[in-house]
Design a protein around this motif. Structure first.
Motif: not given
Length: 308
Positions: A37, A151, A153
């Motif tokens: 990612r 972000d 994950v």
């Protein structure tokens, strides 16, 4: 991949990056998902993909009498991170002073003021700062206030359980190298240097390379099938005995690899063992002949092991 041990070395080459922080011990499936990612965002936003990790592991500083049972050595970790497509790696020298920083202090002084990160990519269990206070809502608030994209994950799962370094260590300590491999996304590797043993295997017609100074966790004593990588990069199937030799009254735990279809001198050279399967437990045989018969049967199993 560029590797730095001091923040002052970075200049502006790794600023405004997408960043992932962590120990990344073993680079298991969960870590791989985070790095995937990270690199995806970095490429999309045209910025560096940067990883911040620690050397030595924080536990070695906080609990020197109970250091980390590593799942891969530093050299292997760097190779795996580079293979994931990361542009730059910070191997930060861990000290008590560093670990005593508050989450807010580390975030603002190092991540925002020094690195000027644009995005932070982390797993669900990520925490940082003194007392592991930098997690959950506090982490989200720090990112929001500094205009840093965050972000989180989702954790990787294997066999209905979250993949973690502790679960992999537990599998290895039970001799479950297959379960460990499933969670790592590759076979578990043990590295060391070939030393001199008592040459009993050679006398029996099955010479072994005795691995000394292992650089990571040694699995539970047992006989395993494995793929061994030699210093020149060549690979050989091998039967690896972890433990003693009760048939001859030897209790000392050794790491002995009998390489199929190989002859040569490996003394004092590095060796890497990738574990495939557990063949059997270490047991006492009533005679050396009985042991030899079993060893021949064991090697037939090893010959059937696939390379990958």
């Amino acid at each position: 991949m560029d590797i730095y041990t001091r923040l002052s070395e970075l200049g502006d080459r790794a600023t405004h990056a997408a960043l992932a922080i962590g120990k990344f011990d073993g680079l298991h499936l969960g870590h791989a998902r985070i790095l995937e990612r990270l690199v995806e965002y970095a490429r999309r936003e045209n910025r560096p993909a940067l990883v911040f990790t620690f050397d030595p592991p924080p536990r070695d500083i906080l609990k020197p009498d109970a250091p980390t049972a590593l799942l891969c050595d530093l050299e292997e970790k760097c190779k795996l991170i580079e293979r994931a497509g990361v542009d730059a790696l910070i191997l930060y020298p861990t000290t008590r002073e560093f670990l005593n920083q508050t989450a807010e202090q580390f975030f603002r002084e190092t991540l925002v003021d020094r690195l000027k990160i644009a995005r932070l990519v982390e797993g669900e269990s990520f925490s940082f700062g003194r007392g592991r206070e930098g997690r959950g809502e506090k982490l989200r608030a720090l990112c929001r206030d500094a205009n840093v994209a965050l972000d989180v994950v989702p954790s990787a799962e294997c066999e209905n359980a979250v993949v973690s370094s502790s679960a992999i260590r537990a599998a290895l300590r039970e001799g479950d190298v297959v379960g460990a491999a499933k969670r790592l996304g590759r076979r578990y590797r043990l590295k060391g240097v070939v030393g001199r043993g008592d040459q009993r295997g050679r006398l029996l017609g099955f010479p072994t390379a005795n691995l000394t100074f292992p650089t990571s966790l040694v699995p539970r004593p047992a006989l395993y099938s494995a793929i061994v990588t030699l210093p020149d990069g060549a690979r050989r199937r091998a039967a690896v005995n972890l433990g003693g030799n009760p048939t001859f009254g030897i209790d000392a735990v050794k790491i002995e690899a009998h390489l199929l279809d190989f002859s040569g001198d490996l003394y004092d050279q590095p060796l890497a063992i990738d574990f495939c399967n557990k063949i059997r437990d270490i047991i006492r045989f009533e005679s050396s002949d009985a042991l030899l018969r079993q060893m021949r049967a064991d090697l037939e199993i090893v010959r059937g092991v696939p390379w990958d």
